[in-house]
Write a protein that holds these residues in place. Sequence first.
Motif, PDB file in Angstrom:
ATOM      1  N   ALA A  23       2.290   8.426   4.279  1.00  0.00           N
ATOM      2  CA  ALA A  23       2.250   8.984   2.923  1.00  0.00           C
ATOM      3  C   ALA A  23       3.665   9.338   2.477  1.00  0.00           C
ATOM      4  CB  ALA A  23       1.350  10.216   2.866  1.00  0.00           C
ATOM      5  N   VAL A  24       3.974   9.026   1.250  1.00  0.00           N
ATOM      6  CA  VAL A  24       5.295   9.288   0.680  1.00  0.00           C
ATOM      7  C   VAL A  24       5.276  10.664   0.028  1.00  0.00           C
ATOM      8  CG1 VAL A  24       6.982   8.522  -1.041  1.00  0.00           C
ATOM      9  CG2 VAL A  24       5.705   6.834   0.319  1.00  0.00           C
ATOM     10  N   GLU A  25       6.261  11.481   0.365  1.00  0.00           N
ATOM     11  CA  GLU A  25       6.362  12.839  -0.172  1.00  0.00           C
ATOM     12  C   GLU A  25       6.925  12.793  -1.598  1.00  0.00           C
ATOM     13  OE1 GLU A  25       7.670  15.653   3.301  1.00  0.00           O
ATOM     14  OE2 GLU A  25       8.640  13.692   3.546  1.00  0.00           O
ATOM     15  N   VAL A  26       6.189  13.407  -2.529  1.00  0.00           N
ATOM     16  CA  VAL A  26       6.617  13.483  -3.929  1.00  0.00           C
ATOM     17  C   VAL A  26       6.288  14.870  -4.460  1.00  0.00           C
ATOM     18  CG1 VAL A  26       6.353  11.000  -4.392  1.00  0.00           C
ATOM     19  CG2 VAL A  26       4.427  12.547  -4.802  1.00  0.00           C
ATOM     20  N   SER A  27       6.816  15.176  -5.625  1.00  0.00           N
ATOM     21  CA  SER A  27       6.513  16.460  -6.264  1.00  0.00           C
ATOM     22  C   SER A  27       5.103  16.428  -6.859  1.00  0.00           C
ATOM     23  CB  SER A  27       7.514  16.748  -7.374  1.00  0.00           C
ATOM     24  OG  SER A  27       7.302  15.874  -8.465  1.00  0.00           O
ATOM     25  N   MET A  79       0.850  -1.187   0.000  1.00  0.00           N
ATOM     26  CA  MET A  79       0.000   0.000   0.000  1.00  0.00           C
ATOM     27  C   MET A  79       0.886   1.238   0.000  1.00  0.00           C
ATOM     28  SD  MET A  79      -2.767   1.156   2.824  1.00  0.00           S
ATOM     29  CE  MET A  79      -2.376   2.677   3.634  1.00  0.00           C
ATOM     30  N   THR A  80       0.719   2.068  -1.004  1.00  0.00           N
ATOM     31  CA  THR A  80       1.451   3.326  -1.021  1.00  0.00           C
ATOM     32  C   THR A  80       0.496   4.465  -1.337  1.00  0.00           C
ATOM     33  OG1 THR A  80       3.435   2.188  -1.782  1.00  0.00           O
ATOM     34  CG2 THR A  80       3.423   4.570  -1.955  1.00  0.00           C
ATOM     35  N   VAL A  81       0.540   5.453  -0.490  1.00  0.00           N
ATOM     36  CA  VAL A  81      -0.205   6.686  -0.699  1.00  0.00           C
ATOM     37  C   VAL A  81       0.831   7.797  -0.783  1.00  0.00           C
ATOM     38  CG1 VAL A  81      -1.880   8.256   0.351  1.00  0.00           C
ATOM     39  CG2 VAL A  81      -2.254   5.801   0.455  1.00  0.00           C
ATOM     40  N   TYR A  82       0.586   8.778  -1.639  1.00  0.00           N
ATOM     41  CA  TYR A  82       1.542   9.843  -1.902  1.00  0.00           C
ATOM     42  C   TYR A  82       0.923  11.196  -1.602  1.00  0.00           C
ATOM     43  CZ  TYR A  82       3.773   6.097  -4.519  1.00  0.00           C
ATOM     44  OH  TYR A  82       4.356   4.909  -4.885  1.00  0.00           O
ATOM     45  N   ILE A  83       1.791  12.162  -1.294  1.00  0.00           N
ATOM     46  CA  ILE A  83       1.337  13.532  -1.040  1.00  0.00           C
ATOM     47  C   ILE A  83       2.336  14.510  -1.634  1.00  0.00           C
ATOM     48  CG2 ILE A  83       2.439  13.680   1.242  1.00  0.00           C
ATOM     49  CD1 ILE A  83      -0.145  15.257   2.123  1.00  0.00           C
ATOM     50  N   ASP A  84       1.821  15.565  -2.250  1.00  0.00           N
ATOM     51  CA  ASP A  84       2.714  16.608  -2.771  1.00  0.00           C
ATOM     52  C   ASP A  84       2.798  17.750  -1.762  1.00  0.00           C
ATOM     53  OD1 ASP A  84       0.282  17.944  -3.227  1.00  0.00           O
ATOM     54  OD2 ASP A  84       0.589  18.177  -5.372  1.00  0.00           O
ATOM     55  N   PRO A  85       3.755  18.647  -1.927  1.00  0.00           N
ATOM     56  CA  PRO A  85       3.923  19.751  -0.967  1.00  0.00           C
ATOM     57  C   PRO A  85       2.696  20.672  -0.960  1.00  0.00           C
ATOM     58  CG  PRO A  85       5.785  19.645  -2.492  1.00  0.00           C
ATOM     59  CD  PRO A  85       4.751  18.699  -2.995  1.00  0.00           C
ATOM     60  N   PRO A  86       2.423  21.293   0.168  1.00  0.00           N
ATOM     61  CA  PRO A  86       1.281  22.220   0.252  1.00  0.00           C
ATOM     62  C   PRO A  86       1.610  23.560  -0.401  1.00  0.00           C
ATOM     63  CG  PRO A  86       2.362  22.063   2.379  1.00  0.00           C
ATOM     64  CD  PRO A  86       3.058  21.096   1.467  1.00  0.00           C
ATOM     65  N   ILE A  87       1.442  23.593  -1.728  1.00  0.00           N
ATOM     66  CA  ILE A  87       1.785  24.804  -2.482  1.00  0.00           C
ATOM     67  C   ILE A  87       0.592  25.386  -3.230  1.00  0.00           C
ATOM     68  CG2 ILE A  87       4.207  24.175  -2.765  1.00  0.00           C
ATOM     69  CD1 ILE A  87       3.488  23.295  -5.655  1.00  0.00           C
ATOM     70  N   TRP A  88      -0.564  24.718  -3.152  1.00  0.00           N
ATOM     71  CA  TRP A  88      -1.727  25.125  -3.938  1.00  0.00           C
ATOM     72  C   TRP A  88      -2.622  26.036  -3.114  1.00  0.00           C
ATOM     73  CZ3 TRP A  88      -0.861  23.948  -8.748  1.00  0.00           C
ATOM     74  CH2 TRP A  88       0.008  22.898  -9.037  1.00  0.00           C
ATOM     75  N   PRO A  89      -2.742  27.315  -3.495  1.00  0.00           N
ATOM     76  CA  PRO A  89      -3.547  28.253  -2.699  1.00  0.00           C
ATOM     77  C   PRO A  89      -5.047  28.087  -2.946  1.00  0.00           C
ATOM     78  CG  PRO A  89      -2.602  29.384  -4.583  1.00  0.00           C
ATOM     79  CD  PRO A  89      -2.070  27.975  -4.620  1.00  0.00           C
ATOM     80  N   GLY A  90      -5.802  28.347  -1.886  1.00  0.00           N
ATOM     81  CA  GLY A  90      -7.255  28.335  -2.011  1.00  0.00           C
ATOM     82  C   GLY A  90      -7.917  28.550  -0.670  1.00  0.00           C
ATOM     83  N   HIS A  91      -8.910  29.399  -0.634  1.00  0.00           N
ATOM     84  CA  HIS A  91      -9.689  29.640   0.591  1.00  0.00           C
ATOM     85  C   HIS A  91      -8.813  30.055   1.776  1.00  0.00           C
ATOM     86  CE1 HIS A  91     -12.990  27.867  -1.653  1.00  0.00           C
ATOM     87  NE2 HIS A  91     -12.227  26.824  -1.899  1.00  0.00           N
ATOM     88  N   GLY A  92      -7.783  30.824   1.496  1.00  0.00           N
ATOM     89  CA  GLY A  92      -6.921  31.336   2.557  1.00  0.00           C
ATOM     90  C   GLY A  92      -5.927  30.331   3.125  1.00  0.00           C
ATOM     91  N   HIS A  93      -5.748  29.197   2.452  1.00  0.00           N
ATOM     92  CA  HIS A  93      -4.815  28.161   2.904  1.00  0.00           C
ATOM     93  C   HIS A  93      -3.959  27.695   1.734  1.00  0.00           C
ATOM     94  CE1 HIS A  93      -6.901  27.614   6.736  1.00  0.00           C
ATOM     95  NE2 HIS A  93      -8.045  27.662   6.052  1.00  0.00           N
ATOM     96  N   LEU A  94      -2.920  26.928   2.067  1.00  0.00           N
ATOM     97  CA  LEU A  94      -2.159  26.196   1.058  1.00  0.00           C
ATOM     98  C   LEU A  94      -2.549  24.727   1.184  1.00  0.00           C
ATOM     99  CD1 LEU A  94       1.363  27.858   1.313  1.00  0.00           C
ATOM    100  CD2 LEU A  94      -0.380  28.184  -0.450  1.00  0.00           C
ATOM    101  N   TRP A  95      -2.627  24.035   0.051  1.00  0.00           N
ATOM    102  CA  TRP A  95      -3.153  22.673   0.013  1.00  0.00           C
ATOM    103  C   TRP A  95      -2.186  21.703  -0.641  1.00  0.00           C
ATOM    104  CZ3 TRP A  95      -7.977  21.939   2.193  1.00  0.00           C
ATOM    105  CH2 TRP A  95      -8.680  23.091   2.504  1.00  0.00           C
ATOM    106  N   SER A  96      -2.284  20.451  -0.214  1.00  0.00           N
ATOM    107  CA  SER A  96      -1.580  19.318  -0.812  1.00  0.00           C
ATOM    108  C   SER A  96      -2.605  18.403  -1.458  1.00  0.00           C
ATOM    109  CB  SER A  96      -0.859  18.505   0.272  1.00  0.00           C
ATOM    110  OG  SER A  96       0.199  19.216   0.824  1.00  0.00           O
ATOM    111  N   HIS A  97      -2.105  17.529  -2.328  1.00  0.00           N
ATOM    112  CA  HIS A  97      -2.935  16.498  -2.938  1.00  0.00           C
ATOM    113  C   HIS A  97      -2.479  15.145  -2.417  1.00  0.00           C
ATOM    114  CE1 HIS A  97      -2.968  19.726  -6.115  1.00  0.00           C
ATOM    115  NE2 HIS A  97      -4.235  19.633  -5.741  1.00  0.00           N
TER     116      HIS A  97
END
Length: 88
Positions: A63-67, A1-19
């Motif tokens: 979660a594994v950190e990826v671009s 099982m591998t789940v991935y996450i990108d850096p919180p760089i996506w702006p929206g609703h006054g926050h930065l978001w990851s996927h």
Amino acid sequence: MTVYIDPPIWPGHGHLWSHLISDESYDELHRFAAGIGAPARAFERDHYDLPSHRYADAVAAGAVEVSSREVVRLLVGAGLRRPKGRPA
């Protein structure tokens, strides 16, 4: 099982978001997200949007950190990419 996450760089609703994504299945992704307390409403087509203050929680849970580019590559490679405007 591998789940991935990108850096919180996506702006929206006054926050930065990851996927948060899986390269295996949506079921795996939903189980992982539920395990870290991400609400179901955070799921959008093929990923969960996580605010920056939840990033460390996801990584601590495995979660594994990826671009951001790697997130797209992994989704496409797994056949799980659901771009806007395309049917599920």
